[in-house]
Design an enzyme around this catalytic site. Structure first.
Site, PDB file in Angstrom:
ATOM      1  N   ASP A 136     -12.658  -9.789 -15.420  1.00  0.00           N
ATOM      2  CA  ASP A 136     -13.007 -11.241 -16.002  1.00  0.00           C
ATOM      3  C   ASP A 136     -11.524 -11.629 -16.528  1.00  0.00           C
ATOM      4  O   ASP A 136     -11.146 -11.236 -17.612  1.00  0.00           O
ATOM      5  CB  ASP A 136     -13.979 -11.234 -17.046  1.00  0.00           C
ATOM      6  N   HIS A 191       0.602  -1.208   0.039  1.00  0.00           N
ATOM      7  CA  HIS A 191       0.043   0.001  -0.102  1.00  0.00           C
ATOM      8  C   HIS A 191       0.734   1.196   0.007  1.00  0.00           C
ATOM      9  O   HIS A 191       0.330   2.479  -0.198  1.00  0.00           O
ATOM     10  CB  HIS A 191      -0.846   0.013   0.917  1.00  0.00           C
TER      11      HIS A 191
END
Length: 476
Positions: free
Chosen positions: A390, A168
């Site tokens: 996807d 992060h």
């Protein structure tokens, strides 16, 4: 849960990136060095794509994922590098193709064939999929010695779990999902990604900040050094707000026209203030107790000149505001929404710059307890198109955050899988508070009938206030 890791490799960019690339971390990146790696969990169901026999799975899934990852890392090569710092203690992210032993993304393959996708879609907690996500309890500072991204792909009875841990200190949510959608795009067969990342961190902020950071204290450690104080037991839950629930919450917040001419409340302002108010009620705070609302806001469009949406790095700042618990409880939903809105609107380019300058003079590494007293804090965003990731075998069944970076009052927002404006809210609270929240029909909008401006909540209390809200006296 029986999980067997069968292989662990490091994936490099498919084409070598020549020379040593160095990018100084900015003032937007550095405060997160003592947060944990940012974990994401995506679950995919295989209906009839393949029979999941080992060679087929290995070739059609694992090798395809690795090859497309190598390809997308050509554009996002910072993720294949590591953290470094110079002799002054100025941190950077660097990629050097000649330093192969540290480079690359850690890629693990595992089996958990006794577990089905449905076993992992429950709405309680992250404990059940903790072993499916890498780097639990690993601080971002560890990126000096570890990869900046770790991926674990686990084969399930009827699908696949993908656990990821991103450093992060190197990137925020916007950059994370830009990377994920680009990787999926290549895996589905695209030759190139549709949106290139903007890698020049110096354009965001070019200030050398010297940090003396060897090993920060564990953010979960007791803040006042009192080791005997047992921290409260925290629990996690996902609350799913449907399209119609969101519309109801938003219309209630906007049912009183503000006298100061401010804009109508957004979906985000309406929903988060609804949660803030009900969490505050469930906590049973005294009227005079202050409660803080914190949102980690994207600043790409706030700074002047604005940064491109494709900027790869952290471009977030924590916006803090607060009020007395009694005021939040006594007023309708428009009160909390106005407090949230004012704080967000005020956080303009001038404020962003001033905050950065103040931080650079006296750098302060965030720890969880810094989010504020009795806080409700918001991360992630329902704007992220997480259900469009996807890889060629359909959209995910569910998308969640892992167990890292959770503290009392922390919530993550995701779009609902059903689409529209539905939103999933992952929230971590003390067990006793969560229990009250789960029983609050008002919070969940159960059995609520609207009749003109009169709202009857499930406890049978009718309130005919002009602004039509059901007050929270079920908790008093």
């Amino acid at each position: 849960m029986k999980i067997k890791i069968s292989s662990k490799t490091h994936v490099q960019p498919n084409k070598p990136i020549l020379g040593k690339k160095q990018f100084q971390l900015t003032t937007f990146d550095l405060p997160y060095l003592a947060f944990y790696y940012n974990q994401k969990f995506l679950l995919y169901k295989f209906e009839n794509l393949l029979d999941l026999e080992e060679p087929t799975f290995q070739n059609n899934v694992v090798e395809k994922l690795k090859d497309s990852l190598g390809s997308v890392l050509e554009d996002f090569y910072q993720l294949a590098g590591k953290l470094a710092k110079d002799e002054d203690g100025v941190f950077r992210v660097e990629y050097d193709a000649d330093e192969e032993e540290i480079n690359g993304v850690e890629f693990s393959v595992a089996d958990a064939v006794d577990i089905s996708v449905d076993d992992l879609t429950a709405e309680d907690g992250t404990a059940q999929f903790k072993e499916l996500v890498p780097y639990n309890g690993i601080l971002n500072l560890e990126g000096l010695r570890r990869p900046l991204l770790a991926v674990q792909v686990t084969k399930l009875k009827d699908g696949l779990a993908m656990g990821l841990a991103f450093n992060h200190a190197v990137l925020d949510g916007t950059a994370t999902w830009h990377f994920m959608s680009s990787w999926a795009e290549i895996c589905r067969g695209a030759q190139t990604i549709s949106t290139q990342p903007f890698l020049d961190r110096a354009k965001a902020r070019d200030t050398r900040v010297k940090l003396d950071l060897a090993s920060p204290k564990d953010p979960n450690a007791s803040s006042n050094g009192d080791a005997a104080a047992e921290p409260p037991q925290l629990v996690e839950k996902v609350f799913k707000f449907s399209d119609s629930a969101i519309h109801t919450i938003k219309s209630r917040a906007n049912s009183v026209v503000p006298s100061d001419g401010s804009k109508p409340f957004s979906t985000f302002q309406s929903l988060t203030s609804h949660i803030w108010r009900h969490v505050t009620l469930a906590r049973g705070l005294k009227p005079e107790d202050i409660t803080v609302f914190t949102v980690f806001a994207d600043c790409r469009r706030r700074v002047d000149p604005p940064m491109p949406e494709e900027y790869f790095g952290n471009m977030i700042q924590a916006i803090f505001t607060g009020t007395a618990a009694g005021l939040l409880a006594a007023h309708g939903p428009e009160f909390g929404a106005a407090v949230v809105q004012k704080a967000i609107v005020a956080h303009d380019a001038r404020v962003v710059d001033a905050r950065n300058e103040e931080w650079e003079k006296a750098p302060k590494i965030f720890q969880f307890k810094d989010a504020g007293v009795n806080c409700v804090a918001v991360g992630s965003s329902p704007r992220f198109k997480v259900y469009e990731v996807d890889f060629g075998w359909g959209k995910p069944e569910t998308v969640r955050s892992g167990s890292n970076n959770r503290f009392n009052g922390m919530m993550y927002l995701y779009p609902g899988k059903a689409g529209g404006v539905s939103i999933d809210v992952e929230i971590t609270l003390e067990a006793r508070v969560m229990e009250k929240l789960e029983k609050s029909k008002e919070f969940l909008l159960i059995d609520v009938e609207e009749d003109g401006n009169k709202i009857t909540n499930g406890n049978g209390h009718g309130h005919g206030h002009g602004h039509g809200h059901a007050n929270g006296n079920g908790f008093a």
